[in-house]
Design a protein around this motif. Structure first.
Motif, short mmCIF file in Angstrom:
data_model
loop_
_atom_site.label_atom_id
_atom_site.label_comp_id
_atom_site.label_asym_id
_atom_site.label_seq_id
_atom_site.Cartn_x
_atom_site.Cartn_y
_atom_site.Cartn_z
N THR A 128 1.01 -1.39 -0.33
CA THR A 128 0.03 -0.15 -0.22
C THR A 128 1.10 0.96 -0.05
O THR A 128 1.48 0.85 0.90
N ALA A 129 0.28 2.51 -0.46
CA ALA A 129 0.70 3.08 -0.08
C ALA A 129 0.29 4.59 0.28
O ALA A 129 1.04 5.69 0.86
N GLY A 130 -0.50 4.49 1.73
CA GLY A 130 -1.76 5.05 2.19
C GLY A 130 -1.06 4.64 3.76
O GLY A 130 -0.58 3.60 3.87
N TRP A 151 2.83 -0.87 4.98
CA TRP A 151 1.97 -0.18 5.53
C TRP A 151 1.73 -0.14 7.07
O TRP A 151 3.33 0.00 7.97
N THR A 152 0.98 0.92 7.75
CA THR A 152 1.37 1.68 9.22
C THR A 152 1.23 0.01 9.99
O THR A 152 2.64 -0.13 11.06
N LYS A 177 5.83 0.93 9.51
CA LYS A 177 6.21 1.46 10.57
C LYS A 177 5.86 0.37 11.83
O LYS A 177 6.53 0.06 12.71
N GLU A 178 4.83 -0.34 12.06
CA GLU A 178 4.52 -1.34 12.56
C GLU A 178 4.82 -2.51 12.27
O GLU A 178 3.28 -2.99 11.31
N GLY A 179 5.03 -3.62 12.42
CA GLY A 179 4.82 -4.82 12.23
C GLY A 179 3.03 -5.84 12.99
O GLY A 179 2.41 -6.19 12.39
N ILE A 180 2.93 -5.94 14.02
CA ILE A 180 2.48 -6.92 14.37
C ILE A 180 1.47 -6.05 16.03
O ILE A 180 2.57 -5.86 17.20
N MET A 205 11.45 -0.75 9.40
CA MET A 205 10.45 -0.58 10.17
C MET A 205 10.40 0.47 10.94
O MET A 205 11.76 0.92 11.30
N GLN A 206 9.44 0.88 11.58
CA GLN A 206 9.62 2.03 12.39
C GLN A 206 10.48 2.13 14.00
O GLN A 206 10.55 2.94 14.64
N THR A 207 9.27 1.75 14.72
CA THR A 207 8.67 1.68 16.16
C THR A 207 8.51 -0.19 16.41
O THR A 207 9.20 -0.23 16.91
#
Length: 334
Positions: A128-130, A151-152, A177-180, A205-207
């Motif tokens: 996704t790009a959203g 994905w966020t 941003k986050e996986g699970i 990933m970010q967080t």
């Protein structure tokens, strides 16, 4: 039968002792001369092997659900969001796995809420790009072999749910941003019986890689995953977090975090109040943290920071043994 007889009769008689090209031309002529042939309404198939039964072709093909059955293109350019949701709805309603082969762009997407058990398998890419989450859970859940890009959150659970088993395995989660994220929103969230997260790669990933803090859990196993190249500029970085929601005094029965690799987890200097934990265990009755490799964990611009911890445990009882920790610019085990 008519096609076979025509080729056997006409083509073979016309093409005896001729060249291969002539024989092929004779077969083509025979086929063209047949015209319309009435085929049966139902075709049948029988698997090889003793005891195999005759089935219709339609029944055989309906053993699996493919996103392409519902109009998805899978070229990575076309927005397949609407078709993908229809395929998920069908797979959940039929109690069948959804197979993902191809690259599916889901820009028109809101977090999917399955009405029951969810099973997704394949080797395709879902991207996704959203800024959105892919799915929550509504029953026993298996996601295996898929690449998630951008994905966020891939799995995002805050709803009240009670399931027996959650499996996330052999996937790649990247550029998000986050996986699970399974975080209790309060005392109403029930949780689940058993969670297994294994053989996955979480990268760029970010967080959070895996954050599991529901209201109740009996068994958690997070094994043989790779967490690499995490960078946050705003908030805490977590490789793996397991524990219980602070909304309840219940504790997990058992958690195992073993055989994982954590490499290059970093906090930006722009995130002064944030922490970085490759492994955080919180409110777990019995846990084992073993055989993990943790390397290169730091906060930019600092040789040592109290916010940096390799393995951090709080309130519970367990064993931390046989882990390798290298270049963690803070506390190795807290």
């Amino acid at each position: 039968a008519e096609i076979v007889n025509r080729i056997a009769g006409d083509a073979n008689l016309q093409a005896q002792n001729s060249s291969q090209d002539a024989r092929l031309a004779a077969v083509e002529t025979a086929l063209l001369s047949i015209g319309d042939v009435d085929l049966p309404d139902t075709l049948y198939v029988q698997q090889a092997g003793t005891g195999a039964v005759v089935r219709t072709v339609q029944d055989k093909l309906r053993e699996v659900v493919s996103v392409k059955d519902f109009g998805a293109v899978g070229d990575g350019v076309t927005d397949d969001g609407a078709s993908f949701k229809k395929a998920l709805d069908a797979a959940v309603a039929l109690g069948m796995p959804l197979y993902v082969e191809g690259t599916f762009l889901l820009n028109t997407w809101t977090k999917y809420v399955p009405a029951g058990a969810l099973e997704i398998r394949g080797s395709g890419v879902i991207k996704t790009a959203g800024a959105t989450s892919f799915t929550t859970v509504g029953g026993d859940t298996t996601i295996d072999g898929v690449i998630f890009d951008g994905w966020t959150r891939v799995v995002d659970v805050a709803e009240e749910v009670d399931i027996g088993r959650f499996q996330f395995s052999n996937n790649i989660v990247q550029n998000g941003k986050e996986g699970i994220l399974w975080a209790s929103a309060g005392a109403n969230q029930i949780g689940y019986g058993e969670a297994q997260v294994f053989n996955n790669t979480f990268r760029n990933m970010q967080t959070d890689g895996v954050y599991l803090r529901p209201r109740r859990m009996e068994v958690t196993k997070i094994t043989n995953n790779t967490f690499m190249d995490f960078l946050s500029t705003t908030t805490t970085v977590n490789g793996v977090v397991v524990g219980l929601s602070t909304a309840t005094g219940l504790k997990r029965h058992m958690a195992e975090i073993s055989g994982n690799t954590f490499f290059n987890l970093k906090l930006s200097s722009d995130a002064p109040a944030a922490n970085i934990y490759p492994i955080l265990v919180h409110e777990v009755e019995n846990y084992v943290v073993s055989g993990n490799n943790i390397k290169n964990v730091w906060k930019e611009g600092l040789a040592y920071a109290t916010e940096v911890r390799g393995i951090h445990t709080r309130t519970g009882r367990g064993v931390v043994i046989g882990n390798t920790i290298e270049n963690v610019r803070g506390t190795a085990i807290n």
